[in-house]
Design a protein around this motif. Sequence first.
Motif, PDB file in Angstrom:
ATOM      1  N   VAL A 155       0.328   0.326  -5.036  1.00 12.13           N
ATOM      2  CA  VAL A 155       0.610  -0.044  -3.638  1.00 12.13           C
ATOM      3  C   VAL A 155       0.330   1.264  -2.823  1.00 12.13           C
ATOM      4  O   VAL A 155      -0.270   0.928  -1.770  1.00 12.13           O
ATOM      5  N   ALA A 156       0.604   2.362  -3.538  1.00 13.05           N
ATOM      6  CA  ALA A 156       0.313   3.681  -2.561  1.00 13.05           C
ATOM      7  C   ALA A 156      -1.150   3.692  -2.148  1.00 13.05           C
ATOM      8  O   ALA A 156      -1.376   4.269  -1.167  1.00 13.05           O
ATOM      9  N   VAL A 157      -1.938   3.427  -3.025  1.00 17.67           N
ATOM     10  CA  VAL A 157      -3.558   3.504  -2.945  1.00 17.67           C
ATOM     11  C   VAL A 157      -3.988   1.990  -2.254  1.00 17.67           C
ATOM     12  O   VAL A 157      -5.414   2.103  -2.538  1.00 17.67           O
ATOM     13  N   GLY A 158      -3.475   1.116  -2.414  1.00 15.03           N
ATOM     14  CA  GLY A 158      -4.096  -0.178  -1.825  1.00 15.03           C
ATOM     15  C   GLY A 158      -4.509  -0.893  -2.940  1.00 15.03           C
ATOM     16  O   GLY A 158      -5.298  -1.692  -2.662  1.00 15.03           O
ATOM     17  N   GLY A 159      -3.688  -0.712  -4.005  1.00 13.90           N
ATOM     18  CA  GLY A 159      -4.081  -1.611  -5.229  1.00 13.90           C
ATOM     19  C   GLY A 159      -3.817  -3.017  -5.126  1.00 13.90           C
ATOM     20  O   GLY A 159      -3.343  -3.517  -4.102  1.00 13.90           O
ATOM     21  N   LEU A 161     -16.224   4.094  -0.518  1.00 15.89           N
ATOM     22  CA  LEU A 161     -16.317   3.408  -1.779  1.00 15.89           C
ATOM     23  C   LEU A 161     -15.350   3.928  -2.970  1.00 15.89           C
ATOM     24  O   LEU A 161     -14.810   3.285  -3.495  1.00 15.89           O
ATOM     25  N   SER A 162     -15.307   5.373  -2.865  1.00 15.97           N
ATOM     26  CA  SER A 162     -14.531   5.843  -4.076  1.00 15.97           C
ATOM     27  C   SER A 162     -13.040   5.594  -3.676  1.00 15.97           C
ATOM     28  O   SER A 162     -12.067   5.402  -4.368  1.00 15.97           O
ATOM     29  N   MET A 201      -0.065  -3.722   1.503  1.00 18.67           N
ATOM     30  CA  MET A 201      -0.329  -2.715   2.072  1.00 18.67           C
ATOM     31  C   MET A 201       0.730  -2.029   2.792  1.00 18.67           C
ATOM     32  O   MET A 201       1.359  -2.591   3.526  1.00 18.67           O
ATOM     33  N   THR A 202       0.677  -0.512   2.510  1.00 12.62           N
ATOM     34  CA  THR A 202       1.749   0.369   3.105  1.00 12.62           C
ATOM     35  C   THR A 202       1.243   0.467   4.582  1.00 12.62           C
ATOM     36  O   THR A 202       0.105   0.324   4.778  1.00 12.62           O
ATOM     37  N   GLY A 238      -8.179   2.271  -5.415  1.00 10.28           N
ATOM     38  CA  GLY A 238      -7.076   1.337  -5.188  1.00 10.28           C
ATOM     39  C   GLY A 238      -7.292   0.193  -6.280  1.00 10.28           C
ATOM     40  O   GLY A 238      -6.395  -0.368  -6.913  1.00 10.28           O
ATOM     41  N   LEU A 239      -8.706  -0.208  -6.653  1.00 12.49           N
ATOM     42  CA  LEU A 239      -8.692  -1.005  -7.736  1.00 12.49           C
ATOM     43  C   LEU A 239      -8.503  -0.635  -9.143  1.00 12.49           C
ATOM     44  O   LEU A 239      -7.880  -1.517  -9.795  1.00 12.49           O
ATOM     45  N   LEU A 240      -8.844   0.368  -9.489  1.00 17.12           N
ATOM     46  CA  LEU A 240      -8.491   1.168 -10.689  1.00 17.12           C
ATOM     47  C   LEU A 240      -6.960   1.612 -10.973  1.00 17.12           C
ATOM     48  O   LEU A 240      -6.443   1.373 -11.962  1.00 17.12           O
ATOM     49  N   GLY A 241      -6.437   1.870  -9.871  1.00 20.03           N
ATOM     50  CA  GLY A 241      -5.004   2.380 -10.103  1.00 20.03           C
ATOM     51  C   GLY A 241      -3.843   1.293  -9.884  1.00 20.03           C
ATOM     52  O   GLY A 241      -2.798   1.524 -10.406  1.00 20.03           O
TER      53      GLY A 241
END
Length: 149
Positions: free
Chosen positions: A91-95, A79-80, A100-101, A85-88
Amino acid sequence: MGWYQVDALVHLVASLLVTGYTLFWAIMALALGRTARPAEAARLLGVVRDSRWPHVLVPFSLRLRLPTVGWLLLAVAALSGVLAGLLGHSVAVGGMGGAMTPLLALKLVLFVALVAGHALAMRRPQAPLLYMNFLLTVAIVAISANLMR
């Protein structure tokens, strides 16, 4: 400190706790494999699986079974990670703003394998499966470190 930084800290702590949890199981399997016959080692791993945590200062009825602790740690990590990804918006964290990399895709596949391995290991703990879960956790952490480069 913003919400993204708080979530990143929670994700980092969760990953450390998941790593410690899988390391605990790998050490238990290794120690029991060295000191007991295979059938006895399997029985003792089952006893460990059925133990409750924390083992002191908490009434027995409120203690969690060890697999439940593992599921909670995996859920917090997942969940975190999604929230990061949503908050950031990275692309690196899947935003949501980017594709998606390949590294992120590999991390997610390994995480699904870890969840499946945990489910199998908590039904019937066996040393090879517990070792694999630890190795998967280390691989996920190594990939995560490279995602932020």
